[in-house]
Design a protein around this motif. Structure first.
Motif, PDB file in Angstrom:
ATOM      1  N   THR A  56       0.813  -1.220   0.000  1.00 46.75           N
ATOM      2  CA  THR A  56       0.000   0.000   0.000  1.00 46.75           C
ATOM      3  C   THR A  56       0.844   1.265   0.000  1.00 46.75           C
ATOM      4  O   THR A  56       0.317   2.361  -0.021  1.00 46.75           O
ATOM      5  CB  THR A  56      -0.944   0.028   1.219  1.00 46.75           C
ATOM      6  N   LEU A  80      -1.854  -2.628  -4.652  1.00 48.32           N
ATOM      7  CA  LEU A  80      -1.516  -1.529  -5.555  1.00 48.32           C
ATOM      8  C   LEU A  80      -2.655  -0.524  -5.653  1.00 48.32           C
ATOM      9  O   LEU A  80      -2.419   0.678  -5.771  1.00 48.32           O
ATOM     10  CB  LEU A  80      -1.174  -2.076  -6.949  1.00 48.32           C
ATOM     11  N   SER A  81      -3.885  -1.014  -5.593  1.00 47.52           N
ATOM     12  CA  SER A  81      -5.038  -0.119  -5.655  1.00 47.52           C
ATOM     13  C   SER A  81      -5.026   0.848  -4.476  1.00 47.52           C
ATOM     14  O   SER A  81      -5.319   2.050  -4.633  1.00 47.52           O
ATOM     15  CB  SER A  81      -6.338  -0.936  -5.653  1.00 47.52           C
ATOM     16  N   ARG A  82      -4.662   0.351  -3.291  1.00 50.17           N
ATOM     17  CA  ARG A  82      -4.570   1.235  -2.127  1.00 50.17           C
ATOM     18  C   ARG A  82      -3.432   2.241  -2.299  1.00 50.17           C
ATOM     19  O   ARG A  82      -3.543   3.402  -1.886  1.00 50.17           O
ATOM     20  CB  ARG A  82      -4.344   0.399  -0.859  1.00 50.17           C
ATOM     21  N   PHE A  84      -2.421   3.432  -5.189  1.00 50.26           N
ATOM     22  CA  PHE A  84      -2.919   4.414  -6.153  1.00 50.26           C
ATOM     23  C   PHE A  84      -3.688   5.515  -5.438  1.00 50.26           C
ATOM     24  O   PHE A  84      -3.593   6.693  -5.772  1.00 50.26           O
ATOM     25  CB  PHE A  84      -3.855   3.753  -7.170  1.00 50.26           C
ATOM     26  N   GLU A  85      -4.497   5.111  -4.442  1.00 55.52           N
ATOM     27  CA  GLU A  85      -5.307   6.076  -3.707  1.00 55.52           C
ATOM     28  C   GLU A  85      -4.431   7.097  -2.971  1.00 55.52           C
ATOM     29  O   GLU A  85      -4.803   8.259  -2.834  1.00 55.52           O
ATOM     30  CB  GLU A  85      -6.205   5.341  -2.704  1.00 55.52           C
ATOM     31  N   GLY A  88      -1.664   8.508  -6.331  1.00 57.04           N
ATOM     32  CA  GLY A  88      -2.104   8.768  -7.694  1.00 57.04           C
ATOM     33  C   GLY A  88      -1.363   7.881  -8.680  1.00 57.04           C
ATOM     34  O   GLY A  88      -0.332   7.292  -8.368  1.00 57.04           O
ATOM     35  N   LYS A  89      -1.881   7.790  -9.869  1.00 55.08           N
ATOM     36  CA  LYS A  89      -1.284   6.912 -10.873  1.00 55.08           C
ATOM     37  C   LYS A  89      -0.247   7.617 -11.733  1.00 55.08           C
ATOM     38  O   LYS A  89       0.512   6.976 -12.448  1.00 55.08           O
ATOM     39  CB  LYS A  89      -2.382   6.320 -11.764  1.00 55.08           C
ATOM     40  N   ARG A  94       6.109   5.196  -9.953  1.00 48.79           N
ATOM     41  CA  ARG A  94       5.865   4.438 -11.185  1.00 48.79           C
ATOM     42  C   ARG A  94       5.537   3.007 -10.797  1.00 48.79           C
ATOM     43  O   ARG A  94       6.366   2.308 -10.230  1.00 48.79           O
ATOM     44  CB  ARG A  94       7.105   4.467 -12.090  1.00 48.79           C
ATOM     45  N   TYR A  95       4.308   2.576 -11.078  1.00 49.18           N
ATOM     46  CA  TYR A  95       3.843   1.283 -10.586  1.00 49.18           C
ATOM     47  C   TYR A  95       4.034   0.167 -11.611  1.00 49.18           C
ATOM     48  O   TYR A  95       3.854   0.362 -12.815  1.00 49.18           O
ATOM     49  CB  TYR A  95       2.352   1.357 -10.240  1.00 49.18           C
TER      50      TYR A  95
END
Length: 206
Positions: A56, A80-82, A84-85, A88-89, A94-95
């Motif tokens: 996270t 990864l979604s957490r 992003f929150e 930001g993307k 860099r994910y």
């Protein structure tokens, strides 16, 4: 091999853990411990750094205080979604979704590789350490944080059944087999009686 040293089971585990991870994590791995470990890397602002098993973004957040950009990799879309929150993307992170044992980067891509709270889920930790060495520039550093092996025989049995716990002797073996020659271990703990972390910093041979 522990139950969670299986990639499919680990992904399912983190699907649910991701919802409360940021609340639970500081009980065993807090900001003070994280920041102490980051200082061991002696980073420059323009260093290219990869956070393997970024989750996270707890370590990512600390690393961003030292460098301009972080590359974060994790196998869990929910973790990864957490992240992003938080970041930001299209920001300073860099994910990449990927596997620690098959890192999607070219040789000598990074000045440093960091991984905290991830090695315990790797089915083949030596393979992943070899990958970390491969993508780190000669003279660069690889820092790995994992769970130190418990002293109690009862907790040892529980630990062995769940995931990888290891002591300094086992860390020596893994890092040597992965091709590292210079490394040192540090034991970190949030408070007396809490689970200990074993933090290893290794230098990639020139």
């Amino acid at each position: 091999m522990g139950v969670l040293e299986n990639k499919a089971r680990a992904r399912t585990f983190y699907k649910y853990l991701s919802k409360v991870y940021d609340e639970i994590n500081p009980l065993v791995w807090n900001e003070e411990m994280r920041d102490e470990a980051i200082e061991m890397l002696d980073l420059d602002a323009d260093d290219r750094v990869l956070d393997v098993g970024c989750g996270t973004g707890f370590a990512t957040e600390g690393l961003l205080e030292h460098v301009d950009t972080i590359y974060g990799l994790d196998q869990s879309p929910h973790q990864l979604s957490r992240a992003f929150e938080k970041f930001g993307k299209l920001g300073r992170v860099r994910y990449h979704m990927g596997d620690a044992e098959r890192l999607p980067f070219k040789d000598d891509s990074f000045d440093a590789v960091w991984s905290s709270g991830s090695i315990e889920y790797w089915p083949n930790p030596v393979d992943a350490l070899e990958e970390a060495r491969r993508i780190t520039k000669p003279g660069g550093k690889v820092l790995i944080v994992g769970p130190d092996y418990p002293n109690s025989s009862i907790f040892q049995k529980v630990a062995d059944a769940i995931m990888l716990f290891y002591d300094e002797e086992e860390a020596d073996r893994m890092f040597r087999e992965a091709g590292f020659e210079e490394f040192e271990h540090h034991i970190q703990q949030s408070m007396p009686g809490s689970p200990r972390a074993i933090t290893t910093i290794a230098e990639v041979p020139e």
